[in-house]
Design an enzyme around this catalytic site. Structure first.
Site, PDB file in Angstrom:
ATOM      1  N   ASP A  94       0.711  -1.156  -0.073  1.00 33.63           N
ATOM      2  CA  ASP A  94      -0.175   0.050  -0.018  1.00 33.63           C
ATOM      3  C   ASP A  94       0.792   1.307   0.072  1.00 33.63           C
ATOM      4  OD1 ASP A  94      -2.457  -1.039  -0.374  1.00 33.63           O
ATOM      5  OD2 ASP A  94      -2.991  -1.235   1.747  1.00 33.63           O
ATOM      6  N   ASP A 155      -7.203  -4.570  -3.328  1.00 30.81           N
ATOM      7  CA  ASP A 155      -6.907  -3.281  -2.979  1.00 30.81           C
ATOM      8  C   ASP A 155      -5.827  -2.493  -3.764  1.00 30.81           C
ATOM      9  OD1 ASP A 155      -8.034  -4.787  -1.189  1.00 30.81           O
ATOM     10  OD2 ASP A 155      -7.640  -3.436   0.522  1.00 30.81           O
TER      11      ASP A 155
HETATM   12  N1  GLY Z   1      -6.763  -1.498   2.176  1.00 27.91           N
HETATM   13  C1  GLY Z   1      -7.395  -1.786   3.178  1.00 27.91           C
HETATM   14  C2  GLY Z   1      -8.852  -1.628   3.427  1.00 27.91           C
HETATM   15  O1  GLY Z   1      -9.623  -1.039   2.037  1.00 27.91           O
HETATM   16  O2  GLY Z   1      -9.399  -1.566   4.288  1.00 27.91           O
END
Ligand code: GLY
Length: 376
Positions: A94, A155
């Protein structure tokens, strides 16, 4: 609503949004807010996946208002975030969320060369997570003795813009190639025939063979976690924007149709689209905000009736978020949007404002206001 009414409404939402972001800049300052509990945002560590959203909000509002407090707070946050680049083990897939909305945003708005370099370093870390046999960017570090070396999650579609950006800046397609290999894998392994997507897909990290799927933050492996659908919808549209690959836009539209056609009356989904019983279940306003901005992104790549459809769908969600989920009446609440759900099955942050809901709501409002350039 006439176009005139629509314009007046959006100017009014923006005024309220900007006022709250500015007030929060005084109250929160250079911390990393995550969820608002009893009216005040708590903080997450700088290496948390959500650490980029507050600087991103500050940059969005700075660009509109020129308020120097917003800029200096965002710059202080970028400096703190960039320190995580050498911690290495704490970082994860991320870094796209984190650095696109902080370092890349700062570079795009101020041409700061340190910020640009930090964005490049984050892109390198992300590229280094690519598994060449499975064509996937590996999610998360290992934790609780669990081996994640073969895990990919939906994600991550939102992390790919960092790779496209790095390739564009360097005039070198290596990063883009990795992003496209991951996106192509998502079309084959995550996207279901009905337009919904898995949250986690697992691979043998040696051979790259698919070994299964997991529920992740969703209700079940075969269900449709609301925020996961929104990440797919928006991320695929962004991949189309950078590459012009028609199959990404078509896939984004398929996910969009799944999302929009299953929304409850107020246009804000429950935390999973396939809950066996929604009675007493919380909504996830953050997934609605992400999808709204994603729908407006799809609209920007279409014309005529097609563009109209996605734009109207995005605007209807923003309208409902503003009227039914907006925390406008209370000066005691730092969050912009009420009723987001972080991780239902872990009982983490349920029915509260969460910073990424606020970020994507603001982005969608600015898109409706006519802005076309963002930080992805
Ligand atoms: N990337 C984690 C979420 O969307 O909670």
């Amino acid at each position: 609503m006439t176009q005139l009414d629509q314009n007046a409404w959006i100017e009014d939402v923006w005024k309220r949004t900007a006022a709250k972001i500015t007030r929060n800049a005084f109250e929160i300052g250079a911390k990393f807010p995550h969820a608002s509990l009893n009216g005040a945002y708590n903080s997450c560590p700088a290496h948390d996946w959500g650490a980029g959203f507050w600087p991103g909000l500050l940059w969005l509002a700075y660009r509109e208002t020129g308020n120097e407090l917003l800029r200096s707070t965002a710059e202080a946050l970028e400096a703190k975030l960039s320190e995580t680049l050498i911690s290495y083990y704490e970082l994860h897939h991320d870094v796209g969320f984190m650095f696109s909305l902080s370092s890349v945003a700062q570079y795009k708005l101020t041409e700061n060369q340190d910020a640009k370099r930090h964005g490049m370093m984050a892109a390198n870390l992300l590229a280094g997570r690519f598994n060449v046999n499975g064509d996937f960017i590996r999610a998360w570090p290992d934790w609780n003795g669990e081996d994640h070396s073969g895990w990919a999650i939906i994600d991550c579609m939102m992390n790919l813009p960092l790779l496209y950006w790095a390739s564009k800046e360097l005039g070198d397609p290596r990063y883009k190639h990795i992003a496209m290999r991951h996106a192509d894998m998502v079309l084959k392994q995550f996207l279901r025939p009905d337009g919904s997507v898995y949250h986690i897909v697992c691979f043998d990290p040696e051979t790259g063979a698919r070994t299964g799927a997991l529920a992740g933050q969703g209700y079940a492996a075969e269900s449709a976690w609301a925020r996961g659908q929104a990440w797919a919808l928006y991320g695929l549209a962004l991949s189309y924007g950078y590459t012009g690959e028609e199959q990404y836009l078509q896939a984004a539209k398929r996910v969009a149709h799944y999302f929009v056609s299953r929304l409850p009356e107020d246009n804000v989904p429950y935390w999973d689209f396939l809950l066996p019983d929604v009675a007493g279940m919380p909504r996830d306003s953050s997934s609605a905000a992400i999808a709204a901005s994603g729908l407006l992104e799809i609209a920007s790549h279409c014309s005529g009736a097609d563009a109209d459809f996605y734009r109207k769908a995005g605007a209807a969600i923003v309208r409902s978020l503003d009227e039914k989920y907006g925390a406008w009446s209370s000066q005691e609440e730092q969050g912009l949007l009420l009723h987001a759900t972080g991780f239902f099955e872990r009982n983490a942050y349920i029915d509260v404002p969460i910073i990424y809901g606020d970020y994507f709501f603001t982005e969608a409002v600015l898109k409706l206001k006519g802005r076309t350039e963002f930080f992805w």
